[in-house]
Design an enzyme around this catalytic site. Sequence first.
Site, short mmCIF file in Angstrom:
data_model
loop_
_atom_site.label_atom_id
_atom_site.label_comp_id
_atom_site.label_asym_id
_atom_site.label_seq_id
_atom_site.Cartn_x
_atom_site.Cartn_y
_atom_site.Cartn_z
CB SER A 198 -0.95 -0.04 1.21
OG SER A 198 -1.97 0.90 1.10
CG HIS A 219 -5.50 -2.70 0.37
ND1 HIS A 219 -4.78 -2.38 -0.76
CD2 HIS A 219 -4.94 -1.98 1.38
CE1 HIS A 219 -3.84 -1.49 -0.45
NE2 HIS A 219 -3.91 -1.26 0.85
CG ASP A 229 -6.80 -3.60 -3.31
OD1 ASP A 229 -7.38 -2.52 -3.14
OD2 ASP A 229 -5.58 -3.76 -3.09
#
Length: 296
Positions: A83, A263, A241
């Site tokens: 991320s 995610h 996601d």
Amino acid sequence: MSQRCATRYPLVLVPGMLGFIRLVLYPYWYGIVEALRRGGAVAIPVKVSPLHSSEVRGEQLLARIEEILKQTGAQKVNLIGHSQGALSARYAAAKRPDLVASVTSVAGTNHGSELADYLQTHYPADSAKGRVLSALLRLINAIMSRLDTGYRGPRLPADLQASHASLTTAGVALFNERYPQGLPQAWGGHGPEEVNGVRYYSWSGTLQPGKTDKGRNLFDGTNRTCRLFARTFVREAGQCDGMVGRYSSHLGTVIRDDYPLDHFDIVNQSLGLVGKGAEPIRLFVEHAERLKAAGV
């Protein structure tokens, strides 16, 4: 011990927003670090400010890299960022390519997040809803920081607004102007495999809103959260996601951008409660083998 994951340089794992090393007994990279170490890798999860800009987090990462090089005697590291951690890793590689052998983005926000854009529009910082959301995130950060038993360093600064701005489409566009290494020239394409001696890779997953996952995701609360967040996506509707779009995640050599992983599943969180047929740990082991084969 197997040596299948024994890369030339240590693997340094960089978490995303609100990231940690280990909440009491629960690790951020659930089962991943252990699997890499069993394969002979030197795998080191690190912590940077859970809430701050990608540049500040990147400077903290550079300091941590220098410590790791002293401790291990290695000349470089392989960075794997999840991320926002991918942006912090990209920053470190752009600033000190001599210390970084590779950057791997796992569900990285390399072109921004439509979720961040939605929150900026519907929960502005100066609104009542925005203040409530900010207070909640700060509280979560404070609690998680106290529970992070895997971190023994000094207290890390927090700046929620800087963190949020760093994840919007506009914020990442500014970041990309300064640090374009590894980015695709065309939307949805691959970026250069190597820039300034640093190799770049990425992979990510997608959800299909409206469909129920099979397997243990039925008991995974974060999967339901990602499905809710996915409704905020317009440009990449049905191709995200829950927090990052499929093509927004592209960096360097794109290994795959549609794994059946949300995610959080992509780093095996929620105690490994992932969808049927999904194997996030295997992806990291295979990537270590890929890096080893590349000589890094």
